[in-house]
Design an enzyme around this catalytic site. Structure first.
Site, PDB file in Angstrom:
ATOM      1  N   THR A 124       0.842  -1.047  -0.074  1.00  0.00           N
ATOM      2  CA  THR A 124       0.171   0.010   0.029  1.00  0.00           C
ATOM      3  C   THR A 124       0.810   1.362  -0.005  1.00  0.00           C
ATOM      4  O   THR A 124       2.123   1.220   0.534  1.00  0.00           O
ATOM      5  CB  THR A 124      -1.021  -0.035   1.365  1.00  0.00           C
ATOM      6  OG1 THR A 124      -1.897  -1.233   1.177  1.00  0.00           O
ATOM      7  CG2 THR A 124      -1.690   1.210   1.315  1.00  0.00           C
ATOM      8  N   GLY A 129      -3.886   2.355  -2.783  1.00  0.00           N
ATOM      9  CA  GLY A 129      -4.578   1.450  -1.926  1.00  0.00           C
ATOM     10  C   GLY A 129      -5.331   0.339  -2.623  1.00  0.00           C
ATOM     11  O   GLY A 129      -4.533  -0.667  -2.856  1.00  0.00           O
ATOM     12  N   ARG A 238      -5.837 -13.851   2.069  1.00  0.00           N
ATOM     13  CA  ARG A 238      -7.005 -13.143   2.445  1.00  0.00           C
ATOM     14  C   ARG A 238      -7.894 -14.145   3.314  1.00  0.00           C
ATOM     15  O   ARG A 238      -8.765 -13.989   4.148  1.00  0.00           O
ATOM     16  CB  ARG A 238      -7.811 -12.726   1.198  1.00  0.00           C
ATOM     17  CG  ARG A 238      -7.227 -11.400   0.572  1.00  0.00           C
ATOM     18  CD  ARG A 238      -7.542 -11.007  -0.681  1.00  0.00           C
ATOM     19  NE  ARG A 238      -7.291  -9.701  -0.920  1.00  0.00           N
ATOM     20  CZ  ARG A 238      -7.215  -9.214  -2.190  1.00  0.00           C
ATOM     21  NH1 ARG A 238      -7.736 -10.216  -3.100  1.00  0.00           N
ATOM     22  NH2 ARG A 238      -6.803  -8.095  -2.565  1.00  0.00           N
ATOM     23  N   THR A 308      -8.968 -17.738  -5.884  1.00  0.00           N
ATOM     24  CA  THR A 308      -9.268 -16.259  -5.883  1.00  0.00           C
ATOM     25  C   THR A 308     -10.535 -15.852  -5.403  1.00  0.00           C
ATOM     26  O   THR A 308     -10.762 -15.047  -4.463  1.00  0.00           O
ATOM     27  CB  THR A 308      -8.806 -15.586  -7.245  1.00  0.00           C
ATOM     28  OG1 THR A 308      -7.535 -15.901  -7.437  1.00  0.00           O
ATOM     29  CG2 THR A 308      -9.135 -14.078  -7.092  1.00  0.00           C
ATOM     30  N   GLY A 334     -25.734  -4.021  26.299  1.00  0.00           N
ATOM     31  CA  GLY A 334     -26.395  -2.901  26.663  1.00  0.00           C
ATOM     32  C   GLY A 334     -25.109  -1.942  27.084  1.00  0.00           C
ATOM     33  O   GLY A 334     -24.193  -1.825  26.478  1.00  0.00           O
ATOM     34  N   GLU A 358      -5.926  -5.798   3.427  1.00  0.00           N
ATOM     35  CA  GLU A 358      -5.892  -6.937   2.657  1.00  0.00           C
ATOM     36  C   GLU A 358      -7.088  -6.955   1.624  1.00  0.00           C
ATOM     37  O   GLU A 358      -7.366  -7.939   0.941  1.00  0.00           O
ATOM     38  CB  GLU A 358      -5.787  -8.359   3.188  1.00  0.00           C
ATOM     39  CG  GLU A 358      -4.450  -8.198   3.774  1.00  0.00           C
ATOM     40  CD  GLU A 358      -4.058  -9.711   4.260  1.00  0.00           C
ATOM     41  OE1 GLU A 358      -4.365 -10.695   3.609  1.00  0.00           O
ATOM     42  OE2 GLU A 358      -3.288  -9.646   5.374  1.00  0.00           O
TER      43      GLU A 358
HETATM   44  N1  CAA Z   1      -3.674 -14.434  -9.175  1.00  0.00           N
HETATM   45  C1  CAA Z   1      -2.886 -14.358 -10.372  1.00  0.00           C
HETATM   46  N2  CAA Z   1      -3.197 -13.408 -11.150  1.00  0.00           N
HETATM   47  C2  CAA Z   1      -4.031 -12.302 -10.848  1.00  0.00           C
HETATM   48  C3  CAA Z   1      -4.544 -12.400  -9.665  1.00  0.00           C
HETATM   49  C4  CAA Z   1      -4.531 -13.654  -8.799  1.00  0.00           C
HETATM   50  N3  CAA Z   1      -5.137 -13.487  -7.532  1.00  0.00           N
HETATM   51  N4  CAA Z   1      -5.168 -11.401  -9.758  1.00  0.00           N
HETATM   52  C5  CAA Z   1      -5.206 -10.787 -10.884  1.00  0.00           C
HETATM   53  N5  CAA Z   1      -4.032 -11.349 -11.597  1.00  0.00           N
HETATM   54  C6  CAA Z   1      -3.727 -11.214 -12.726  1.00  0.00           C
HETATM   55  C7  CAA Z   1      -4.595 -10.918 -13.863  1.00  0.00           C
HETATM   56  O1  CAA Z   1      -5.295 -11.983 -14.452  1.00  0.00           O
HETATM   57  C8  CAA Z   1      -4.315 -10.090 -14.978  1.00  0.00           C
HETATM   58  O2  CAA Z   1      -3.558 -10.617 -15.841  1.00  0.00           O
HETATM   59  P1  CAA Z   1      -3.273 -10.553 -17.390  1.00  0.00           P
HETATM   60  O3  CAA Z   1      -2.918  -9.224 -17.481  1.00  0.00           O
HETATM   61  O4  CAA Z   1      -2.526 -11.489 -17.877  1.00  0.00           O
HETATM   62  O5  CAA Z   1      -4.678 -10.867 -17.834  1.00  0.00           O
HETATM   63  C9  CAA Z   1      -3.628  -8.933 -13.990  1.00  0.00           C
HETATM   64  O6  CAA Z   1      -3.131  -9.695 -12.775  1.00  0.00           O
HETATM   65  C10 CAA Z   1      -4.085  -7.996 -13.796  1.00  0.00           C
HETATM   66  O7  CAA Z   1      -5.272  -7.773 -13.195  1.00  0.00           O
HETATM   67  P2  CAA Z   1      -6.619  -6.976 -13.035  1.00  0.00           P
HETATM   68  O8  CAA Z   1      -6.781  -6.582 -14.442  1.00  0.00           O
HETATM   69  O9  CAA Z   1      -7.663  -7.725 -12.454  1.00  0.00           O
HETATM   70  O10 CAA Z   1      -5.918  -5.786 -12.272  1.00  0.00           O
HETATM   71  P3  CAA Z   1      -6.582  -4.451 -11.623  1.00  0.00           P
HETATM   72  O11 CAA Z   1      -5.688  -3.411 -11.892  1.00  0.00           O
HETATM   73  O12 CAA Z   1      -7.771  -4.294 -12.153  1.00  0.00           O
HETATM   74  O13 CAA Z   1      -6.597  -4.518 -10.050  1.00  0.00           O
HETATM   75  C11 CAA Z   1      -7.506  -5.412  -7.977  1.00  0.00           C
HETATM   76  C12 CAA Z   1      -7.101  -5.937  -9.320  1.00  0.00           C
HETATM   77  C13 CAA Z   1      -8.079  -6.693  -7.541  1.00  0.00           C
HETATM   78  C14 CAA Z   1      -8.540  -4.227  -7.929  1.00  0.00           C
HETATM   79  C15 CAA Z   1      -6.299  -5.202  -7.337  1.00  0.00           C
HETATM   80  O14 CAA Z   1      -5.757  -4.042  -7.578  1.00  0.00           O
HETATM   81  C16 CAA Z   1      -6.610  -5.531  -5.599  1.00  0.00           C
HETATM   82  O15 CAA Z   1      -6.427  -6.668  -5.311  1.00  0.00           O
HETATM   83  N6  CAA Z   1      -6.612  -4.578  -5.023  1.00  0.00           N
HETATM   84  C17 CAA Z   1      -6.491  -4.406  -3.528  1.00  0.00           C
HETATM   85  C18 CAA Z   1      -5.087  -4.318  -2.895  1.00  0.00           C
HETATM   86  C19 CAA Z   1      -5.115  -4.858  -1.563  1.00  0.00           C
HETATM   87  O16 CAA Z   1      -5.649  -5.969  -1.417  1.00  0.00           O
HETATM   88  N7  CAA Z   1      -4.448  -4.419  -0.854  1.00  0.00           N
HETATM   89  C20 CAA Z   1      -3.965  -4.856   0.542  1.00  0.00           C
HETATM   90  C21 CAA Z   1      -2.696  -4.237   1.190  1.00  0.00           C
HETATM   91  S1  CAA Z   1      -2.000  -5.264   2.528  1.00  0.00           S
HETATM   92  C22 CAA Z   1      -2.780  -5.087   3.739  1.00  0.00           C
HETATM   93  O17 CAA Z   1      -3.672  -4.387   3.696  1.00  0.00           O
HETATM   94  C23 CAA Z   1      -2.249  -6.044   4.891  1.00  0.00           C
HETATM   95  C24 CAA Z   1      -1.950  -5.589   6.174  1.00  0.00           C
HETATM   96  O18 CAA Z   1      -1.778  -4.333   6.518  1.00  0.00           O
HETATM   97  C25 CAA Z   1      -1.902  -6.355   7.144  1.00  0.00           C
END
Ligand code: CAA
Length: 375
Positions: A124, A129, A238, A308, A334, A358
């Protein structure tokens, strides 16, 4: 299909429950109040083998199956979600290495955390984010090093980590690159500990990279692999957020049930009133449904099947019901539920972040929708 735990899983669950009841619950409130990191609890968890839960035995981990991992995380979060989060931050930081690391990287870096060290997952950024693709940290290849510049925020374990798994973009390119970055490298700075609503015994801080020279041997996978490595890592991690949320929900439910049987109004325990009974019944039902989703999603990981969508189901549902169950548990208490010495007050504060970190629950729904529409 067999819904029973096997003997080993039962034994692990009981061991974790006993540890939590004896060692964590008596001090959880104190560390939450002081916003302090309970190093001694982490040390004890290491001693009894309830640490670095994602690591296979060959790298010094406990080598447990994924259901056992989820059972332990649930118990830890029932005791204190702040401690559970810090424990699991090591697993989260390990997944990019497990997914994209070489044997040497695994041996070297897992060796650090199994010998008392800490690690952190640095994804992040202040302006990236949910939108991971919009991150601004850059890496420029110069000779046999990459020069890293940027800022990561809300990083669990940041202050104590010996190394970070970091996602960046190759300079002047759209290629994502993932690294293991050692803490002691020049130009790496850790910000002050953030004061939080919940998870107050976990450590959270920012990490900045100012011309940090990372050896090329610390690249995970190839240039361009970084995004997928981190996304896969999140798919493994997750369900364990789901397990943490489940622990909070289970704990809040147990407190509400106990209180409803003890607390008398109108001459009888409030558990005798149907209004309270319906709330308790809903809580029990939601906790059970969340547990099934969490266990199914980790079962997929165990089978090596893509998880996923199942992972987003588990994280999203379990955290939504953790918030609901904790809210209802406060309601059943309460006015006492609003007082800080009651456990439900802490469960309520700790539950909120489960819907956010996450990947927010809105992002989980985006992931689920993408999957079902592609089918
Ligand atoms: N496994 C393998 N490949 C994956 C995947 C997965 N789970 N998810 C996406 N991909 C691949 C896609 O297939 C795609 O591949 P191609 O280009 O070959 O088609 C590529 O990655 C891009 O995928 P998207 O087009 O879906 O990407 P996007 O830019 O639209 O973003 C999103 C997807 C789901 C929004 C992602 O950005 C996301 O998960 N955002 C949330 C971030 C997050 O979870 N942050 C947490 C921070 S950590 C934390 O919080 C921990 C802590 O403090 C304790």
């Amino acid at each position: 299909m067999d819904f029973r735990l096997n003997e080993d899983q039962e034994a692990i669950k009981i061991m974790a429950r006993d540890f939590v009841n004896q060692e964590m619950i008596p001090v959880a409130r104190e560390y939450d109040e002081k916003e302090e990191f309970p190093f001694h609890i982490h040390d004890k968890l290491r001693e009894v083998g309830l640490y670095n839960l994602a690591l296979p035995e060959e790298y010094g981990g406990p080598g447990i199956d994924k259901i056992s991992h989820a059972l332990i995380v649930e118990e830890l979060a029932r005791g204190c979600a702040g401690i559970a989060t810090s424990v699991e931050a090591n697993s989260l930081a390990s997944y990019p290495i497990l997914v994209g690391g070489t044997e040497e990287q695994k041996k070297k870096y897992f060796g650090i955390i199994v010998n008392g060290g800490y690690s952190a997952f640095a994804l992040t950024e202040p302006s990236a984010g949910s939108d991971v693709s919009g991150l601004k940290t850059t890496a420029e290849r110069v000779g046999d090093e990459y020069i890293l510049n940027g800022e990561k925020c809300f990083i669990t374990n940041a202050s104590y980590a010996n190394y970070y798994t970091v996602l960046a973009k190759l300079k002047d390119s759209n290629k994502f690159v993932a690294f293991i970055v050692d803490r002691e490298l020049e130009g790496l700075n850790v910000g002050p500990h953030e004061k939080k609503m919940g998870l107050r015994s976990s450590n959270t801080a920012s990490v900045t990279f100012d011309d940090v020279r990372v050896p090329a041997e610390n690249l995970l996978g190839e240039e361009g692999d970084g995004f997928k490595i981190f996304m896969k890592a999140l798919s493994y991690a997750r369900p364990m957020v789901g397990a943490q949320a489940l622990g909070i929900a289970q704990g809040a439910y147990e407190e509400a049930l106990r209180y409803a049987k003890e607390r008398k109004q109108f001459g009888k325990p409030i558990a005798n009133f149907q209004g309270i009974q319906f709330m308790l019944a809903d809580m029990a039902m939601q906790v059970e449904a969340a547990r099934l989703l969490v266990h199914k999603s980790v079962w997929y990981v165990q089978q090596g099947t893509p998880n996923t969508k199942a992972s987003s189901f588990a994280k999203c549902y379990a955290s939504d019901i953790a918030m609901k169950v904790a809210t209802d548990a406060v309601q059943i208490h309460g006015g006492y539920g609003f007082i800080r010495e009651y456990a439900v007050e802490k469960y309520f504060r700790d539950a909120k972040i489960m819907q956010i970190y996450e990947g927010t629950n809105q992002i989980q729904r985006v992931v689920i929708a993408k999957d079902i529409l592609a089918d």
